[in-house]
Scaffold this active site. Structure first.
Site, mmCIF file in Angstrom:
data_model
loop_
_atom_site.group_PDB
_atom_site.id
_atom_site.type_symbol
_atom_site.label_atom_id
_atom_site.label_comp_id
_atom_site.label_asym_id
_atom_site.label_seq_id
_atom_site.Cartn_x
_atom_site.Cartn_y
_atom_site.Cartn_z
ATOM 1 N N ASP A 1 -3.147 4.683 -2.205
ATOM 2 C CA ASP A 1 -4.450 5.243 -1.496
ATOM 3 C C ASP A 1 -4.916 6.415 -2.006
ATOM 4 O O ASP A 1 -4.427 7.169 -2.063
ATOM 5 C CB ASP A 1 -3.668 5.275 -0.124
ATOM 6 C CG ASP A 1 -4.709 5.533 0.982
ATOM 7 O OD1 ASP A 1 -5.462 4.653 1.277
ATOM 8 O OD2 ASP A 1 -4.954 6.872 1.491
ATOM 9 N N GLU B 1 -6.849 3.073 -5.627
ATOM 10 C CA GLU B 1 -8.200 3.252 -5.038
ATOM 11 C C GLU B 1 -8.910 4.536 -5.366
ATOM 12 O O GLU B 1 -8.399 5.750 -5.125
ATOM 13 C CB GLU B 1 -7.958 3.361 -3.351
ATOM 14 C CG GLU B 1 -9.458 3.574 -2.532
ATOM 15 C CD GLU B 1 -9.170 4.104 -1.374
ATOM 16 O OE1 GLU B 1 -10.143 3.842 -0.618
ATOM 17 O OE2 GLU B 1 -8.236 4.830 -1.119
ATOM 18 N N HIS C 1 -10.986 -3.502 4.051
ATOM 19 C CA HIS C 1 -10.982 -3.065 5.524
ATOM 20 C C HIS C 1 -11.700 -1.772 5.763
ATOM 21 O O HIS C 1 -11.812 -1.189 6.991
ATOM 22 C CB HIS C 1 -9.579 -2.858 5.690
ATOM 23 C CG HIS C 1 -8.797 -1.634 4.948
ATOM 24 N ND1 HIS C 1 -8.706 -1.717 3.560
ATOM 25 C CD2 HIS C 1 -8.715 -0.635 5.510
ATOM 26 C CE1 HIS C 1 -8.330 -0.643 3.217
ATOM 27 N NE2 HIS C 1 -7.954 0.100 4.268
ATOM 28 N N ASP C 2 -12.312 -1.262 4.742
ATOM 29 C CA ASP C 2 -13.121 0.058 5.194
ATOM 30 C C ASP C 2 -14.718 -0.241 4.947
ATOM 31 O O ASP C 2 -15.436 0.651 5.278
ATOM 32 C CB ASP C 2 -12.746 1.123 4.042
ATOM 33 C CG ASP C 2 -11.433 1.505 4.006
ATOM 34 O OD1 ASP C 2 -10.875 1.598 5.295
ATOM 35 O OD2 ASP C 2 -10.678 1.845 3.070
ATOM 36 N N ASP D 1 0.759 -1.219 0.199
ATOM 37 C CA ASP D 1 -0.045 0.114 -0.010
ATOM 38 C C ASP D 1 0.871 1.094 0.101
ATOM 39 O O ASP D 1 1.890 1.222 0.729
ATOM 40 C CB ASP D 1 -0.689 -0.044 1.353
ATOM 41 C CG ASP D 1 -2.282 0.206 1.062
ATOM 42 O OD1 ASP D 1 -2.378 1.317 0.540
ATOM 43 O OD2 ASP D 1 -3.066 -0.357 1.706
HETATM 44 C C1 NOJ Z 1 -8.293 4.831 2.242
HETATM 45 C C2 NOJ Z 1 -7.619 3.770 3.132
HETATM 46 O O1 NOJ Z 1 -8.215 2.308 2.836
HETATM 47 C C3 NOJ Z 1 -8.493 3.943 4.697
HETATM 48 O O2 NOJ Z 1 -8.381 3.070 5.369
HETATM 49 C C4 NOJ Z 1 -7.733 5.122 5.105
HETATM 50 O O3 NOJ Z 1 -8.370 5.483 6.252
HETATM 51 C C5 NOJ Z 1 -8.066 6.350 4.230
HETATM 52 N N1 NOJ Z 1 -7.660 5.965 2.773
HETATM 53 C C6 NOJ Z 1 -7.104 7.399 4.377
HETATM 54 O O4 NOJ Z 1 -5.581 7.005 3.936
#
Ligand code: NOJ
Length: 536
Positions: A211, A262, A323-324, A107
């Site tokens: 990210d 992402e 994970h989000d 990442d």
């Molecule tokens: C996306 C990530 O997947 C998330 O976990 C994070 O809080 C935010 N970006 C900020 O980096």
């Protein structure tokens, strides 16, 4: 419908997301670490169909970090946080993964750093500091008036600006105040981040997950969101493509590396703009798909919509959990009491579609989200439930840490760890893990499931169906998922031959699995998905 003959490694099979904090803890501090990952690489791929057969792993951040956002607040891009281990552990992990034929992507967080990163410490030290312009500083209207109305992506944070007393200016943070946004309009910032990427490329990583990559380009005038439905920093795309082309050119200086972004834009046309030229990202995570409700029309429209918007060189990346976001079993199954049926159908979808499947740790087990009691909540944005540690063994045998940790896990485990843990599922042919590994190895064996073309089929109400084939029609497969709660039957279709071999059903023990079956009238249980080989 088109198909290609030779897949790149990142097209062949699943990329498995590891959230290191929650994967496996080797030293008993309750937090997962790099040596824990090494210890479980055989689960992911030991070269035999007993393992999950992953093509690659993506590691969520393990860099030095104060952990305000659990590692997405990086204070040193070129070191491992002691919580997770050392650089030597990372090199071992890379070597051990490569020895198993597993690629490793890491990442990378280019939009912001930690507020403790030396760059920000310097930047905030004075308005004259050479690094002042590495971040986004503005006067606004003094301490009582922010530069604009932008808000953090974490609703609990509120405004995306924090006032800095010492230098009497505001700084921008798209997430926590401890995550100041970098200023990508400054070429020194871009160069410094590429240096950090090269550090990992030189060590041998196979690529990066980038990210919030769409957010690095800010509206140069930082215009207010109010009164306009289009212009705000996350939607400011005119200036994103040039830096991404430069990043891509930098990566191309290395052999066979990959960039997956992402790209959290809820608009398919904007999303494909990141992959359509073939000169920016290799893959872009499709959040319009990940957030779909369990409705057949929505899935069909999204899949066809992607294909319609994509260029010939674009390649999809499918995922439904990370994970989000809440896990599929909790989103799709639990509200309807369907056990793991839909979580299992999701796995078949991911492995059988044209595109790269991204599987989040625990999805191969059909895990639900954990229940987090109020006093154990740690995340600012409600994401603890999907980050619960992986149960590796039954608690009755391995203790309360369920083989994740000999100590106290940093988050509670799922309630049903006794039944859903890895060891039990590995032994059980009816388990979701047994299904996931069959699908993975089937895809590894069948080039048409990797790079064959894809076309949607209309086979009946509530049925999502698609054909996978190479141009000539040889080696054709059809996948069908029943989105209804009740049984549905495949209807007659001019697109299908009379018979096919039912290679995989998500319903364990289906008596005609492995048999040649007539397709017209074939019944699927509520929530069942099947994969049929058409050319015998
Ligand atoms: C996306 C990530 O997947 C998330 O976990 C994070 O809080 C935010 N970006 C900020 O980096």
């Amino acid at each position: 419908m088109h198909g290609e003959a030779t897949p790149a490694w990142w097209q062949r099979g699943a990329i498995y997301q590891i959230y290191p904090r929650s994967f496996a803890d080797s030293d008993g501090d309750g937090v997962g670490d790099l040596r824990g990952i090494i210890a479980h690489l055989d689960h992911l791929n030991d070269g035999t169909p007993g393992s999950l057969g992953v093509e690659a792993i993506w590691l969520s951040p393990f860099y030095r970090s104060p952990m305000a956002d659990y590692g997405y607040d990086v204070s040193d891009y070129t070191d491992v946080d002691p919580l997770f281990g050392t650089l030597a552990d990372f090199d071992d992990l890379l070597g051990e993964a490569h020895a198993r034929g597993v690629k490793v992507i890491v990442d990378f967080v280019p939009n912001h750093t930690s507020d403790r990163h030396p760059w920000f410490v310097e930047s905030r030290s004075s308005r004259e500091d050479p690094k002042r312009d590495w971040y986004v500083w503005r006067d606004g209207g003094g301490p009582d008036r922010r530069p604009n109305d932008w808000v953090s992506n974490f609703p609990a944070v509120g405004p995306a600006w924090t006032w800095d007393e010492r230098t009497a200016q505001w700084y921008l943070h798209s997430f926590l105040p401890q995550q100041p946004d970098l200023n990508w309009d400054n070429p020194e910032v871009e160069a410094a981040l590429y240096d950090a990427m090269r550090f990992w490329l030189d060590r041998g990583v196979d690529g990066f997950r980038l990210d919030v990559i769409h957010a690095i380009a800010k509206d140069p005038e930082l215009r207010s969101n109010r009164g306009s439905d289009r212009v705000h920093h996350e939607d400011w795309q005119p200036t994103i493509h040039e830096p991404l082309q430069r990043m891509s050119a930098m990566i191309d200086g290395y052999d066979d590396r990959m960039l997956v972004g992402e790209v959290y834009l809820l608009d398919l046309h904007r999303l494909v703009a990141y992959v359509n030229s073939g000169r920016e990202l290799h893959l872009a995570h499709n959040f319009t798909f990940a957030r779909l409700p369990w409705e057949v029309a929505a899935f069909r429209e999204n899949i066809d919509g992607w294909e319609a918007a994509a260029s010939d060189v674009a390649w999809p990346a499918w995922f439904l959990a990370n994970h989000d976001h809440p896990r599929t079993a909790s989103r799709f199954d639990h509200p309807r009491g369907t056990g793991q049926a839909r979580a299992r159908a999701v796995l078949l979808l991911l492995y059988a579609m044209r595109g790269t499947p991204f599987v989040y740790q625990g999805e191969e087990l059909g895990l639900p989200d954990a229940q987090i009691p109020r006093e154990r909540v740690v995340d600012v944005d409600g994401r603890d439930p999907e980050r619960a540690p992986i149960p590796w063994a039954p608690p009755s045998r391995a203790g309360a840490g369920a083989g994740f940790s000999p100590g106290d896990p940093w988050l509670p485990l799922i309630a049903d760890a006794e039944r859903l843990n890895v060891a039990s599922q590995r032994e059980d042919p009816a388990s979701t893990f047994a299904l996931a590994r069959r699908l993975a190895w089937l895809r590894r064996r069948e080039p048409v499931l990797q790079v064959g073309g894809q076309r949607s089929l209309a086979l009946g109400e509530d049925l999502l169906a698609w054909l996978r084939a190479f141009g000539g029609g040889d080696h054709a497969w059809v996948a069908v998922a029943n989105f209804a709660l009740q049984e549905r039957r495949i209807g007659a279709s001019p697109d299908l031959p009379e018979r096919g071999v039912l290679e995989v059903s998500t319903v364990h023990g289906r008596p005609d699995e492995g048999c040649e079956v007539p397709l017209d009238g074939l019944a699927l249980d509520g929530g069942e998905a099947v994969l049929l080989r058409l050319s015998v």
